[in-house]
Design an enzyme around this catalytic site. Structure first.
Site: not given
Ligand code: ADP
Length: 326
Positions: A14, A75, A106, A129, A131, A133, A175
């Site tokens: 992403g 991707r 990730d 990212t 996110d 995370d 996510r």
């Protein structure tokens, strides 16, 4: 003199605002240290198909302020197979690339870790990212910009929300992580956040409604982290319609606009520091590490740790949100 003469750089998975600032910093730090830089387009896909271009200092001019990534991202399922990774390795050999800097989330770092082990190839990762995370870094590149975008949107929704008596559920990305929802709720003055990290231990929706939520308010805004665990904003709204039909419910899903836009000052600075640190790490013979930031200090986090560990949410923030939203 370092054994590394030529580095490849790619962005994968992403996209996140600040990736361009990172590409710029990696490129210029590498050139400053006498290395050749090759930009690899479309992440691991470009490594397999050979979309590689030599970069000079001007290749990364005028991009620090731009969202997205000039290297594009993709991707790539082929990279998940040993055969695909072998093609990628042969390409690196043919291009005489001695080390890679991979910017992504990730999945990107998981791929980097497997590849680095398989071919004993030096890779340094940057956490790119929205996110936030990845374990081992307080923040990731793109997170701050996304948070700012979220609060801008929530402010606008509040203007219309407060003209009616409504309960708004606004879904944000992340996510399976609730950083954007929780900090977005605090920064926008939302009444609550529903996040996956505590979904298993408590019923956040009923807690919220039963603790007197919305007693003295015209309208309320709740940020919901996208995730199968929370059910997303639609899932939560469906529950309210069934269990608390007295509420007039609305749902707003912010979606991909959270990924876009010019990176914030924080993200530009973070990406620039991390990009320069990636080259320092390679010069320092570091391998298979992600650059992280902890208490404003740059650190090296082994891929295994960054990927495998779940980054904990700061529980103090949950309590603070509860107090200030009364
Ligand atoms: P992000 O990096 O944002 O988490 P993805 O999860 O889509 O995004 O991962 C980006 C790319 O990383 C994938 O398309 C794939 O090429 C590579 N990747 C992810 N997981 C693996 C894996 N287990 N093995 C090899 N490559 C992987």
């Amino acid at each position: 003199m370092s054994a590394i003469k030529c580095i490849g750089i790619l962005t994968s998975g992403g996209d996140a605002p600040g990736m361009n600032a990172a590409i710029r910093a990696v490129t210029r730090s590498a050139i400053y240290n006498g290395m050749t830089v090759k930009g690899i387009y479309r992440g691991y896909k470009g490594l397999i198909t050979g979309e590689v271009e030599t970069f000079n200092s001007q290749s990364v001019s005028n991009i620090i302020q731009r969202g997205g990534t000039i290297l594009k991202t993709a991707r790539c399922m082929e990279f998940k197979t040993p055969e695909g990774r072998k093609v990628a390795y042969d390409r690196l050999e043919a291009e005489k690339i001695d080390a890679l800097v991979a910017i992504g989330g990730d999945g990107t770092l998981t791929g980097a870790r497997i590849f680095a082990q398989e071919f004993n190839f030096p890779i340094v990762g940057l956490p790119g990212t929205i996110d936030n995370d990845l374990f081992g870094t307080d923040v990731t590149i793109g997170y701050d910009t996304a948070l700012n975008t979220i609060i801008e949107c929530v402010d606008k929704i509040r203007d219309t929300a407060s003209s009616h008596e409504r309960l708004f559920f606004i879904e944000v990305m992340g996510r399976d992580a609730g950083f954007l929802a929780l900090n977005g709720a605090i920064a926008s003055g939302a009444e609550a956040a529903i996040i996956p990290e505590i979904s298993m231990e408590t019923d956040q929706l009923s807690d919220m409604i039963e603790t007197g939520f919305r007693k003295s308010k015209n309208s309320s805004i709740v940020l919901v982290a996208e995730s199968e665990i929370t059910g997303g904003a639609m899932g939560v709204a469906e529950r309210v319609k069934k269990e608390y039909p007295q509420f007039d419910v609305r749902v707003s899903i912010l979606g991909h606009l959270q990924r876009g836009g010019s990176p914030s000052a924080q993200d530009r600075i973070l990406a620039t520091r991390m990009g320069a640190a990636a080259i320092d790490a390679l010069l320092d013979d570091q391998r298979n590490v992600m650059i992280g930031i902890q208490n404003d200090q740059l650190v090296y986090v082994p891929f295994s740790k960054a990927i495998k560990n779940d980054k904990p949410i700061n529980r103090e923030l949950l309590n603070t949100l509860r107090i200030v939203s009364m």
